[in-house]
Scaffold this active site. Sequence first.
Site, PDB file in Angstrom:
ATOM      1  N   ASP A 121      -4.138  15.703 -17.883  1.00 58.73           N
ATOM      2  CA  ASP A 121      -4.388  14.280 -18.108  1.00 58.73           C
ATOM      3  C   ASP A 121      -3.871  13.970 -19.521  1.00 58.73           C
ATOM      4  OD1 ASP A 121      -5.498  11.839 -18.899  1.00 58.73           O
ATOM      5  OD2 ASP A 121      -7.216  12.067 -17.564  1.00 58.73           O
ATOM      6  N   LYS A 147      -5.045   2.448 -20.488  1.00 58.16           N
ATOM      7  CA  LYS A 147      -5.189   2.690 -21.930  1.00 58.16           C
ATOM      8  C   LYS A 147      -3.864   2.403 -22.644  1.00 58.16           C
ATOM      9  CE  LYS A 147      -9.157   4.466 -20.565  1.00 58.16           C
ATOM     10  NZ  LYS A 147      -9.877   3.769 -19.576  1.00 58.16           N
ATOM     11  N   ARG A 165       0.816  -1.220   0.000  1.00 59.73           N
ATOM     12  CA  ARG A 165       0.000   0.000   0.000  1.00 59.73           C
ATOM     13  C   ARG A 165       0.846   1.265   0.000  1.00 59.73           C
ATOM     14  NH1 ARG A 165      -1.591   2.599   4.151  1.00 59.73           N
ATOM     15  NH2 ARG A 165      -1.703   0.837   5.576  1.00 59.73           N
ATOM     16  N   TYR A 215     -12.899  14.160 -19.049  1.00 62.27           N
ATOM     17  CA  TYR A 215     -13.303  12.757 -18.972  1.00 62.27           C
ATOM     18  C   TYR A 215     -14.422  12.640 -17.915  1.00 62.27           C
ATOM     19  CZ  TYR A 215     -13.296   8.054 -17.178  1.00 62.27           C
ATOM     20  OH  TYR A 215     -13.703   6.831 -16.721  1.00 62.27           O
TER      21      TYR A 215
HETATM   22  N1  PLP Z   1      -8.612   9.881 -17.904  1.00 60.38           N
HETATM   23  C1  PLP Z   1      -9.057   9.621 -19.145  1.00 60.38           C
HETATM   24  C2  PLP Z   1      -8.773  10.593 -20.248  1.00 60.38           C
HETATM   25  C3  PLP Z   1      -9.796   8.463 -19.404  1.00 60.38           C
HETATM   26  O1  PLP Z   1     -10.243   8.221 -20.637  1.00 60.38           O
HETATM   27  C4  PLP Z   1     -10.059   7.576 -18.321  1.00 60.38           C
HETATM   28  C5  PLP Z   1     -10.849   6.345 -18.525  1.00 60.38           C
HETATM   29  O2  PLP Z   1     -11.481   6.149 -19.545  1.00 60.38           O
HETATM   30  C6  PLP Z   1      -9.587   7.900 -17.052  1.00 60.38           C
HETATM   31  C7  PLP Z   1      -8.847   9.051 -16.873  1.00 60.38           C
HETATM   32  C8  PLP Z   1      -9.857   6.993 -15.874  1.00 60.38           C
HETATM   33  O3  PLP Z   1      -9.059   5.876 -15.961  1.00 60.38           O
HETATM   34  P1  PLP Z   1      -9.373   4.451 -15.263  1.00 60.38           P
HETATM   35  O4  PLP Z   1     -10.558   3.874 -15.968  1.00 60.38           O
HETATM   36  O5  PLP Z   1      -8.097   3.701 -15.456  1.00 60.38           O
HETATM   37  O6  PLP Z   1      -9.663   4.716 -13.829  1.00 60.38           O
END
Ligand code: PLP
Length: 384
Positions: free
Chosen positions: A177, A202, A51, A105
């Site tokens: 992001d 991703k 953790r 997102y």
């Molecule tokens: N940021 C973006 C641009 C995303 O497309 C996603 C998920 O689709 C996330 C963050 C969140 O990621 P996770 O599903 O791994 O928690």
Amino acid sequence: MARSPFGLDTKLVHAGEPEPRIEGAVGMPIFQSSTYEYAGATSYHDLKYIRLSNTPNHRVLHAKLAALENAEAALVTASGMAAVSTTLLTVLRAGDHLLAQNCLYGGTHDFVTRDFPALGLTVDFVDGDRPETWKAKLRPETKAIYVETMSNPLLEIADLEAAARFAREHGLVSIIDNTFASPVNFRPPEHGFDLSIHSCTKYMNGHDDIVAGAVIGRRALVEAANLKLGHLGGALDPHAAFLLHRGMKTLGVRVRQQNASALAIARFLEGHPSVAQVRYPGLESHPRHERARRLFEGFGGMLAFELRGDVAAADRVLERVELPISAPSLGGVESLITRPATTSHSGMAPEDRRRLGIADGLIRLSVGIESTADLIADLEQALG
Ligand code: PLP
């Protein structure tokens, strides 16, 4: 591998690897142990424990991720959302205010709108392409600005350089992001961002078999995020860390193939009589194509398009395609296709979708690493 005159593909394979190799193992072993024998640690955070994100599987990823974006430090997390929430809770405390791009997102949007009030945090949304409007939203308690490298699903590209500059001028932490671009196409710390976040679910992992996240950037902030992650409990499991590590080694070859394939598919779609509009930063028709050319090394594997027909026509294409799998998420080796109005953006009010330009018939394609010619032939038969 200590310092890095090396290229990104070399760093993907070699950066951060244990020296000497553990028992000579070429592949990084999985340290499937929650706790470790006491070795004289004097503080809680120095104890080795999953953790606390300090096992060998975490450390190798931290070093590799930091090297990829030429950043001071990195931290892996149990998901992209763990990276997003931990980062925001690290840089903000009760009473603070966040400026955020208006087309985030969905999970991030939900977090800052639904969870912020109970935490005593506030957010204002800004148009990422109109930096001249941001100052009006600034407050004495504003602590950070949050943007995304490319918006989902329209692939808009905010004035990213202005965001980093605005943060510097006003003493804010700049957060981006960078999931859609991956470090192959864009490395935010090189453009002045303090923190770069990834959903490693991703492109980073690229095989649609784990969820994981990362926070990359300035050492003091990443260390603070690590302490916060220890409290929130969103550490990455060693087996998922092993899979992410393995997946990342091919990030460069995957993403370059996806860049090239997505550009070819976008050009094909743009020339197709049934297609009304294609959104892809690599097309000259993209409103911020010049910005994308200047900032990015590749235009990414995501594209979106609208047909001339109605929503039923879009659904027919989704039914007829044989290679792309109808599924949300993105960035893996398999091409995935969705209609955001029914999946990723279904929770949004229809009028909000329309205001952001997300038509009900919009189709989003995450281009995988299948043969480009096969993907184009498949789309051609589906559109036919
Ligand atoms: N940021 C973006 C641009 C995303 O497309 C996603 C998920 O689709 C996330 C963050 C969140 O990621 P996770 O599903 O791994 O928690």
